[in-house]
Each structure stands twice: as structure tokens, then as C-alpha cells.
Motif scaffolding. Sequence first.
Motif, PDB file in Angstrom:
ATOM      1  N   PRO A  42       0.819  -1.217   0.000  1.00  0.00           N
ATOM      2  CA  PRO A  42       0.000   0.000   0.000  1.00  0.00           C
ATOM      3  C   PRO A  42       0.852   1.266   0.000  1.00  0.00           C
ATOM      4  O   PRO A  42       2.014   1.263   0.404  1.00  0.00           O
ATOM      5  CB  PRO A  42      -0.767  -0.118   1.313  1.00  0.00           C
ATOM      6  N   SER A  43       0.254   2.330  -0.467  1.00  0.00           N
ATOM      7  CA  SER A  43       0.869   3.648  -0.318  1.00  0.00           C
ATOM      8  C   SER A  43       0.399   4.212   1.021  1.00  0.00           C
ATOM      9  O   SER A  43      -0.534   3.690   1.640  1.00  0.00           O
ATOM     10  CB  SER A  43       0.430   4.571  -1.458  1.00  0.00           C
ATOM     11  N   PHE A  44       1.036   5.291   1.449  1.00  0.00           N
ATOM     12  CA  PHE A  44       0.611   5.875   2.721  1.00  0.00           C
ATOM     13  C   PHE A  44      -0.792   6.453   2.611  1.00  0.00           C
ATOM     14  O   PHE A  44      -1.551   6.461   3.586  1.00  0.00           O
ATOM     15  CB  PHE A  44       1.589   6.962   3.168  1.00  0.00           C
ATOM     16  N   ALA A  45      -1.155   6.906   1.411  1.00  0.00           N
ATOM     17  CA  ALA A  45      -2.500   7.458   1.209  1.00  0.00           C
ATOM     18  C   ALA A  45      -3.557   6.384   1.449  1.00  0.00           C
ATOM     19  O   ALA A  45      -4.604   6.646   2.059  1.00  0.00           O
ATOM     20  CB  ALA A  45      -2.625   8.021  -0.202  1.00  0.00           C
ATOM     21  N   VAL A  46      -3.289   5.147   0.999  1.00  0.00           N
ATOM     22  CA  VAL A  46      -4.228   4.042   1.208  1.00  0.00           C
ATOM     23  C   VAL A  46      -4.303   3.690   2.694  1.00  0.00           C
ATOM     24  O   VAL A  46      -5.389   3.452   3.240  1.00  0.00           O
ATOM     25  CB  VAL A  46      -3.809   2.809   0.378  1.00  0.00           C
ATOM     26  N   ILE A  47      -3.144   3.645   3.341  1.00  0.00           N
ATOM     27  CA  ILE A  47      -3.119   3.353   4.785  1.00  0.00           C
ATOM     28  C   ILE A  47      -3.917   4.404   5.542  1.00  0.00           C
ATOM     29  O   ILE A  47      -4.669   4.097   6.470  1.00  0.00           O
ATOM     30  CB  ILE A  47      -1.663   3.307   5.296  1.00  0.00           C
ATOM     31  N   GLU A  48      -3.779   5.657   5.118  1.00  0.00           N
ATOM     32  CA  GLU A  48      -4.504   6.758   5.758  1.00  0.00           C
ATOM     33  C   GLU A  48      -6.009   6.588   5.580  1.00  0.00           C
ATOM     34  O   GLU A  48      -6.785   6.796   6.526  1.00  0.00           O
ATOM     35  CB  GLU A  48      -4.045   8.086   5.153  1.00  0.00           C
ATOM     36  N   LYS A  49      -6.443   6.176   4.381  1.00  0.00           N
ATOM     37  CA  LYS A  49      -7.878   5.973   4.125  1.00  0.00           C
ATOM     38  C   LYS A  49      -8.443   4.863   5.009  1.00  0.00           C
ATOM     39  O   LYS A  49      -9.525   4.995   5.584  1.00  0.00           O
ATOM     40  CB  LYS A  49      -8.105   5.624   2.653  1.00  0.00           C
ATOM     41  N   ILE A  50      -7.708   3.760   5.102  1.00  0.00           N
ATOM     42  CA  ILE A  50      -8.172   2.635   5.926  1.00  0.00           C
ATOM     43  C   ILE A  50      -8.225   3.043   7.399  1.00  0.00           C
ATOM     44  O   ILE A  50      -9.179   2.735   8.116  1.00  0.00           O
ATOM     45  CB  ILE A  50      -7.253   1.412   5.735  1.00  0.00           C
ATOM     46  N   ASN A  52      -8.590   6.059   8.620  1.00  0.00           N
ATOM     47  CA  ASN A  52      -9.682   7.014   8.818  1.00  0.00           C
ATOM     48  C   ASN A  52     -11.033   6.323   8.936  1.00  0.00           C
ATOM     49  O   ASN A  52     -11.945   6.828   9.602  1.00  0.00           O
ATOM     50  CB  ASN A  52      -9.719   8.023   7.669  1.00  0.00           C
ATOM     51  N   ALA A  53     -11.149   5.167   8.285  1.00  0.00           N
ATOM     52  CA  ALA A  53     -12.401   4.411   8.373  1.00  0.00           C
ATOM     53  C   ALA A  53     -12.657   3.933   9.799  1.00  0.00           C
ATOM     54  O   ALA A  53     -13.802   3.643  10.169  1.00  0.00           O
ATOM     55  CB  ALA A  53     -12.356   3.223   7.416  1.00  0.00           C
ATOM     56  N   PHE A  54     -11.592   3.859  10.592  1.00  0.00           N
ATOM     57  CA  PHE A  54     -11.724   3.447  12.002  1.00  0.00           C
ATOM     58  C   PHE A  54     -11.461   4.621  12.950  1.00  0.00           C
ATOM     59  O   PHE A  54     -11.169   4.423  14.129  1.00  0.00           O
ATOM     60  CB  PHE A  54     -10.735   2.316  12.306  1.00  0.00           C
ATOM     61  N   ASP A  55     -11.556   5.840  12.402  1.00  0.00           N
ATOM     62  CA  ASP A  55     -11.320   7.064  13.185  1.00  0.00           C
ATOM     63  C   ASP A  55      -9.903   7.107  13.752  1.00  0.00           C
ATOM     64  O   ASP A  55      -9.674   7.547  14.889  1.00  0.00           O
ATOM     65  CB  ASP A  55     -12.348   7.198  14.321  1.00  0.00           C
ATOM     66  N   LEU A  56      -8.954   6.622  12.977  1.00  0.00           N
ATOM     67  CA  LEU A  56      -7.546   6.661  13.348  1.00  0.00           C
ATOM     68  C   LEU A  56      -6.766   7.443  12.302  1.00  0.00           C
ATOM     69  O   LEU A  56      -7.242   7.643  11.185  1.00  0.00           O
ATOM     70  CB  LEU A  56      -6.965   5.242  13.445  1.00  0.00           C
ATOM     71  N   THR A  57      -5.569   7.866  12.664  1.00  0.00           N
ATOM     72  CA  THR A  57      -4.670   8.458  11.677  1.00  0.00           C
ATOM     73  C   THR A  57      -3.799   7.350  11.100  1.00  0.00           C
ATOM     74  O   THR A  57      -3.656   6.270  11.698  1.00  0.00           O
ATOM     75  CB  THR A  57      -3.761   9.524  12.316  1.00  0.00           C
ATOM     76  N   GLY A  58      -3.211   7.635   9.959  1.00  0.00           N
ATOM     77  CA  GLY A  58      -2.341   6.638   9.349  1.00  0.00           C
ATOM     78  C   GLY A  58      -1.168   6.285  10.242  1.00  0.00           C
ATOM     79  O   GLY A  58      -0.797   5.113  10.379  1.00  0.00           O
ATOM     80  N   MET A  59      -0.573   7.285  10.882  1.00  0.00           N
ATOM     81  CA  MET A  59       0.571   7.042  11.750  1.00  0.00           C
ATOM     82  C   MET A  59       0.175   6.261  12.997  1.00  0.00           C
ATOM     83  O   MET A  59       0.939   5.432  13.491  1.00  0.00           O
ATOM     84  CB  MET A  59       1.230   8.367  12.148  1.00  0.00           C
ATOM     85  N   ALA A  60      -1.029   6.514  13.503  1.00  0.00           N
ATOM     86  CA  ALA A  60      -1.500   5.766  14.676  1.00  0.00           C
ATOM     87  C   ALA A  60      -1.630   4.288  14.331  1.00  0.00           C
ATOM     88  O   ALA A  60      -1.301   3.412  15.142  1.00  0.00           O
ATOM     89  CB  ALA A  60      -2.830   6.318  15.159  1.00  0.00           C
ATOM     90  N   LEU A  61      -2.097   4.011  13.113  1.00  0.00           N
ATOM     91  CA  LEU A  61      -2.216   2.626  12.668  1.00  0.00           C
ATOM     92  C   LEU A  61      -0.838   1.985  12.526  1.00  0.00           C
ATOM     93  O   LEU A  61      -0.621   0.848  12.964  1.00  0.00           O
ATOM     94  CB  LEU A  61      -2.966   2.574  11.333  1.00  0.00           C
ATOM     95  N   ILE A  62       0.101   2.729  11.958  1.00  0.00           N
ATOM     96  CA  ILE A  62       1.461   2.211  11.779  1.00  0.00           C
ATOM     97  C   ILE A  62       2.129   1.947  13.125  1.00  0.00           C
ATOM     98  O   ILE A  62       2.810   0.939  13.317  1.00  0.00           O
ATOM     99  CB  ILE A  62       2.310   3.191  10.940  1.00  0.00           C
ATOM    100  N   GLU A  63       1.924   2.854  14.072  1.00  0.00           N
ATOM    101  CA  GLU A  63       2.561   2.718  15.385  1.00  0.00           C
ATOM    102  C   GLU A  63       2.027   1.535  16.183  1.00  0.00           C
ATOM    103  O   GLU A  63       2.654   1.102  17.149  1.00  0.00           O
ATOM    104  CB  GLU A  63       2.381   4.011  16.185  1.00  0.00           C
ATOM    105  N   SER A  64       0.860   1.013  15.780  1.00  0.00           N
ATOM    106  CA  SER A  64       0.305  -0.153  16.479  1.00  0.00           C
ATOM    107  C   SER A  64       0.896  -1.468  15.958  1.00  0.00           C
ATOM    108  O   SER A  64       0.616  -2.531  16.503  1.00  0.00           O
ATOM    109  CB  SER A  64      -1.220  -0.183  16.316  1.00  0.00           C
ATOM    110  N   LEU A  65       1.728  -1.382  14.917  1.00  0.00           N
ATOM    111  CA  LEU A  65       2.331  -2.579  14.332  1.00  0.00           C
ATOM    112  C   LEU A  65       3.675  -2.878  14.992  1.00  0.00           C
ATOM    113  O   LEU A  65       4.262  -2.028  15.663  1.00  0.00           O
ATOM    114  CB  LEU A  65       2.532  -2.374  12.826  1.00  0.00           C
TER     115      LEU A  65
END
Length: 239
Positions: A42-50, A52-65
Motif C-alpha cells: 500500500p501507499s501511505f494514502a491508502v493506509i490513511e484511508k483505511i 480514517n475508516a476506524f477514526d484513526l490516523t495513518g501514523m497511529a495505525l502504523i505505530e500499532s504494528l
Amino acid sequence: MKLGDKIKQLRNDAELTQPELAEKAQIEQSYLSKLENEKGTPSFAVIEKIANAFDLTGMALIESLDISYVQEQLTHIPEIAVQAAEKSRLEEEKIKKWYLQGVLLIVFGIALYFIGTRGIFISKNLYEYSSAGFIEVGEPLERYKTSLIGIINENDEELDLRIKENRKRLNEVQLKESFYRGDSFVESYGEKRRYFELTKEKFYSSIYPKSNDVIALLGIMSFISGWFLMFFIYRFTRK
């Protein structure tokens, strides 16, 4: 946790199907399926969209990995590479601070042990000094010694007279020092002075064993704590 597993977990927690999440994130359902199965990049734009669907930021999602996963699989994405580099820098600084604390504990422990075993702050010995009386203002020290405490040839009448003349300034004082100040010394008391002589050789202080042993023990504990801290840092941070 990997990105695909995290997306799947978030989707299941939100009770969404793949088509529902794909629609909410505005991406193709087939692409979402590939991401969940770790088959897409994925690109970061796609990660950001996914996210946002869970009311998260892209970086917040990445930091949970998992950090290792992000470093190995996602650092080709510029935004994530910058974030990962900054996070890595902060982690290194944190590790350096812990190492520094370990070193300081070791050095502090060595210092305490040295102080305790050598009796630097609390001496093993005490020195007892005695002063017979005051030296008059302007009186030479040698005259004081002769008139007050000196041994001179004199008869009984002369002895009685000398004692009477010096009776006013006779005021014996004793000092106990934890360090050697010489066989004798003069110390000021306001305008007058006192001449002290060593009256008792150094003797063992009963205070020493407890106080200095505690200091030495604290030094050992600090030294061991520092080594354990450095060992655990090395053990759990090495790659």
C-alpha cells in the motif's frame, strides 16, 4: 502485528465485512483482500484511508504494528521511513540514557565503597586535643607555654604566684577531631587564642563499624544495580 492482521482485527472489531470496509475506505475490495493477506504493497494514502475508516490516523495505525515489521516491510514508504527514523533515534537516545544511568550507578557504587572502607567521611580514628587556657592578646606563644604550662625552675612561692596570676585564664577545653591536626596547633577564639596539644593518640571509634559498613554496603548495592541495569538493556535491546 502485521498490517494485514491489524486491518483484519480492526474490521472484525467493528463488525464490518470486506466490502463494507472497502466502501468506507474508498478502495477496491479486491485490493483490501490483498492487503489483509499481506499480498499488496500500500501507499501511505491508502493506509490513511483505511485508518480514517476506524477514526484513526495513518501514523497511529502504523505505530500499532510491530517495529521490526515496519522496518522490514514499510520503510520504503517515505512518510513511514521518516517516522521510523525519528522513532529509532528517540529509542537510541532512551537506551543511551539508561546506559548512562547504569554507568553512574557503577561509578557511584565504587565511590561509596571506597569512602566506606577508607573511612573518608567517618574516620576510623579520633584524635583528642587539650587546651589549658587562653593566650592573652598580643602574648607570644612561647611566653604562654612558659607561664602557663611550661616546666621551669621555681620555688614553691614562685609556683603559687604563677598559678594565681594565670588562674583567671585557666579554662581547660578538650577537642576530639576525626582527622590529625598535628601534635599541637593554635586556634582563634574571638580576640583570644587557644593552644591545643595532642593528649591521646588516635583511638578506634565505636561509630565507625556501623556507619562506614552501611556506606560500603550501599556502594556494593549501587555497583550491582548498575551492572544489572546495563545487562538488561543489552539483553533486551540487541537485535
